[in-house]
Scaffold this motif. Sequence first.
Motif, PDB file in Angstrom:
ATOM      1  N   GLY A 115       0.784  -0.645  -0.103  1.00  4.02           N
ATOM      2  CA  GLY A 115      -0.141  -0.447   0.127  1.00  4.02           C
ATOM      3  C   GLY A 115       0.753   1.284  -0.362  1.00  4.02           C
ATOM      4  N   VAL A 116       2.138   1.627   0.249  1.00  3.76           N
ATOM      5  CA  VAL A 116       2.755   2.582   0.505  1.00  3.76           C
ATOM      6  C   VAL A 116       3.544   2.363  -1.006  1.00  3.76           C
ATOM      7  CG1 VAL A 116       4.684   3.041   1.962  1.00  3.76           C
ATOM      8  CG2 VAL A 116       2.877   2.813   3.533  1.00  3.76           C
ATOM      9  N   ALA A 117       4.014   1.380  -0.862  1.00  2.00           N
ATOM     10  CA  ALA A 117       5.031   1.748  -2.063  1.00  2.00           C
ATOM     11  C   ALA A 117       3.407   2.030  -3.795  1.00  2.00           C
ATOM     12  CB  ALA A 117       5.388   0.255  -2.450  1.00  2.00           C
ATOM     13  N   LEU A 118       2.768   1.727  -3.420  1.00  2.00           N
ATOM     14  CA  LEU A 118       1.282   2.075  -4.370  1.00  2.00           C
ATOM     15  C   LEU A 118       1.962   3.738  -4.236  1.00  2.00           C
ATOM     16  CD1 LEU A 118      -0.472  -0.734  -5.431  1.00  2.00           C
ATOM     17  CD2 LEU A 118       0.932  -0.009  -6.428  1.00  2.00           C
ATOM     18  N   VAL A 120       3.753   6.073  -2.997  1.00  2.00           N
ATOM     19  CA  VAL A 120       4.781   6.494  -3.418  1.00  2.00           C
ATOM     20  C   VAL A 120       4.410   6.837  -4.603  1.00  2.00           C
ATOM     21  CG1 VAL A 120       6.703   6.993  -3.153  1.00  2.00           C
ATOM     22  CG2 VAL A 120       5.622   6.375  -0.654  1.00  2.00           C
ATOM     23  N   LEU A 121       4.721   5.633  -5.414  1.00  2.00           N
ATOM     24  CA  LEU A 121       4.292   5.725  -6.897  1.00  2.00           C
ATOM     25  C   LEU A 121       3.571   6.185  -7.561  1.00  2.00           C
ATOM     26  CD1 LEU A 121       5.971   4.354  -9.090  1.00  2.00           C
ATOM     27  CD2 LEU A 121       4.157   2.003  -9.232  1.00  2.00           C
ATOM     28  N   ALA A 122       2.325   6.445  -7.290  1.00  2.00           N
ATOM     29  CA  ALA A 122       1.236   7.395  -7.536  1.00  2.00           C
ATOM     30  C   ALA A 122       1.169   8.394  -7.021  1.00  2.00           C
ATOM     31  CB  ALA A 122      -0.456   7.187  -6.578  1.00  2.00           C
ATOM     32  N   ALA A 123       2.173   8.771  -6.367  1.00  2.00           N
ATOM     33  CA  ALA A 123       2.458  10.612  -6.301  1.00  2.00           C
ATOM     34  C   ALA A 123       3.412  11.404  -6.658  1.00  2.00           C
ATOM     35  CB  ALA A 123       2.193  10.727  -4.020  1.00  2.00           C
ATOM     36  N   VAL A 124       4.686   9.845  -6.296  1.00  3.45           N
ATOM     37  CA  VAL A 124       5.408  10.869  -7.204  1.00  3.45           C
ATOM     38  C   VAL A 124       5.600  10.596  -8.436  1.00  3.45           C
ATOM     39  CG1 VAL A 124       8.527   9.908  -7.893  1.00  3.45           C
ATOM     40  CG2 VAL A 124       6.954  10.361  -5.660  1.00  3.45           C
ATOM     41  N   LEU A 183      -6.089  -7.492   0.698  1.00  4.25           N
ATOM     42  CA  LEU A 183      -6.688  -6.665  -0.386  1.00  4.25           C
ATOM     43  C   LEU A 183      -7.501  -5.320  -0.243  1.00  4.25           C
ATOM     44  CD1 LEU A 183      -8.074  -9.541  -2.827  1.00  4.25           C
ATOM     45  CD2 LEU A 183      -5.786  -7.798  -3.308  1.00  4.25           C
ATOM     46  N   GLY A 184      -8.119  -5.118   0.601  1.00  3.46           N
ATOM     47  CA  GLY A 184      -9.469  -3.987   1.140  1.00  3.46           C
ATOM     48  C   GLY A 184      -8.168  -2.552   1.383  1.00  3.46           C
ATOM     49  N   ALA A 185      -6.988  -3.606   2.611  1.00  3.98           N
ATOM     50  CA  ALA A 185      -6.560  -2.809   3.220  1.00  3.98           C
ATOM     51  C   ALA A 185      -5.412  -2.083   2.088  1.00  3.98           C
ATOM     52  CB  ALA A 185      -5.732  -3.626   4.301  1.00  3.98           C
ATOM     53  N   VAL A 186      -5.189  -2.130   1.245  1.00  5.41           N
ATOM     54  CA  VAL A 186      -3.787  -2.049  -0.209  1.00  5.41           C
ATOM     55  C   VAL A 186      -4.407  -0.964  -0.192  1.00  5.41           C
ATOM     56  CG1 VAL A 186      -3.164  -1.954  -2.028  1.00  5.41           C
ATOM     57  CG2 VAL A 186      -2.643  -3.556  -0.186  1.00  5.41           C
ATOM     58  N   ALA A 187      -6.049  -0.945  -0.685  1.00  4.76           N
ATOM     59  CA  ALA A 187      -6.126   0.333  -1.050  1.00  4.76           C
ATOM     60  C   ALA A 187      -6.797   1.566  -0.473  1.00  4.76           C
ATOM     61  CB  ALA A 187      -7.862   0.045  -1.774  1.00  4.76           C
ATOM     62  N   ILE A 188      -6.958   1.730   0.704  1.00  4.97           N
ATOM     63  CA  ILE A 188      -7.145   2.599   1.770  1.00  4.97           C
ATOM     64  C   ILE A 188      -5.060   3.422   2.431  1.00  4.97           C
ATOM     65  CG2 ILE A 188      -7.390   3.104   4.122  1.00  4.97           C
ATOM     66  CD1 ILE A 188      -9.543   0.942   4.398  1.00  4.97           C
ATOM     67  N   ILE A 189      -4.710   2.184   2.454  1.00  5.29           N
ATOM     68  CA  ILE A 189      -3.032   2.574   2.824  1.00  5.29           C
ATOM     69  C   ILE A 189      -2.711   3.548   1.468  1.00  5.29           C
ATOM     70  CG2 ILE A 189      -1.069   2.040   3.567  1.00  5.29           C
ATOM     71  CD1 ILE A 189      -3.063   2.282   5.507  1.00  5.29           C
ATOM     72  N   SER A 190      -3.021   2.905   0.006  1.00  8.69           N
ATOM     73  CA  SER A 190      -2.105   3.727  -0.922  1.00  8.69           C
ATOM     74  C   SER A 190      -2.707   5.026  -1.522  1.00  8.69           C
ATOM     75  CB  SER A 190      -2.306   2.140  -2.108  1.00  8.69           C
ATOM     76  OG  SER A 190      -3.673   2.764  -2.701  1.00  8.69           O
ATOM     77  N   ARG A 191      -4.133   4.935  -0.708  1.00  9.55           N
ATOM     78  CA  ARG A 191      -4.643   6.108  -0.667  1.00  9.55           C
ATOM     79  C   ARG A 191      -4.379   7.525   0.294  1.00  9.55           C
ATOM     80  NH1 ARG A 191     -11.156   4.942  -2.886  1.00  9.55           N
ATOM     81  NH2 ARG A 191     -10.397   3.961  -5.273  1.00  9.55           N
ATOM     82  N   VAL A 192      -4.163   7.049   1.034  1.00  5.21           N
ATOM     83  CA  VAL A 192      -3.884   7.851   2.567  1.00  5.21           C
ATOM     84  C   VAL A 192      -2.063   8.348   1.504  1.00  5.21           C
ATOM     85  CG1 VAL A 192      -3.497   8.510   4.942  1.00  5.21           C
ATOM     86  CG2 VAL A 192      -5.400   6.756   4.313  1.00  5.21           C
ATOM     87  N   THR A 193      -1.145   7.118   1.373  1.00  7.96           N
ATOM     88  CA  THR A 193      -0.370   7.693   1.724  1.00  7.96           C
ATOM     89  C   THR A 193      -0.138   8.405   0.441  1.00  7.96           C
ATOM     90  OG1 THR A 193       0.510   5.439   1.618  1.00  7.96           O
ATOM     91  CG2 THR A 193       2.175   7.037   0.762  1.00  7.96           C
TER      92      THR A 193
END
Length: 311
Positions: A115-118, A120-124, A183-193
């Motif tokens: 989640g954090v990696a996705l 960061v990737l989306a933001a950068v 799975l669902g948690a990955v979506a939440i953490i990636s969006r928050v990150t």
Amino acid sequence: MALRVARKLAGLVATLLATSFIIFGAAYAAPGDPVTFLAGGKENLTPEYLAAVRAQYHLDDPFSVQYGRWLWDALNGDLGRSFQYNDEVLDLLAARLPTTLGLVAYATVLFVVIGVALGVLAAVRGGRTDSTVVAGTTFATSVPPFVAATALISVFGVQLGWFPVAGGGSFTHLTLPAITLALGAVAIISRVTRQAMVEQRELDHVTVARASGLAERLIVVRHVFRGALGPVVTMCGLVSAGMLAGTVTVETVFGLSGIGSLLVGAINTHDFPVTQAVLLLMVVAYITVTTLVELAQPLIDPRARIERSRA
């Protein structure tokens, strides 16, 4: 700081007391007479036998007395005896808890790293990468856990044979359940990150660092990502704390002997002591973790410490 911790602990105790009262009352408000289940479903029960069962389990006492006795016993490590298994509830929890904790820990590692990696990737990267990450995480959130579990079992368990599909508590047995749970948690953490990093990139100190000629990679690591850690760590803690409840579906589908499947069996058989104990454990774990995360927030994010000192 000490006063704040004392207030949080007092609030924690009050919340746990209120929750324990609700859990105890809800179990006994369920349809059916507990005496029927305590009697083992025997036929032709005499009034004398029913009266003896009621007296043995103190069911004729006022509700407040029953609650007080149950709470006192729980505080002293006595969670009662299972109606179904005729065993101490504490022993049942001790036998099943390691599997559930292993599943939650495995899923936590997965959703934090991915989640954090996705995010960061989306933001950068932005642009098409950002859109792809958002679309993928949206799809992952929309898939119900039992559907994801069925798909994973069919592909990786049955067709490819990479992982066992049921039972056990080893690393390989927990892989597919952990992926389903995460799975669902990955979506939440990636969006928050992603959101936290986007907000950090617009701050003045980041603009100054970029104008001074600092490499973009160092800006992202030292300023953007570090500044975004506060909300990311907080959300990771909240999601991880709530995963105990999520294990109910996952453990049932994959046939794991954890407290989630134990809760399902207890509800189906009206095993009130086990139901109360598992629900109480889930609530205690969630409230404790969320309180610890809130107390640790000023240590992670200096801005939160400054805001609290001003308040």
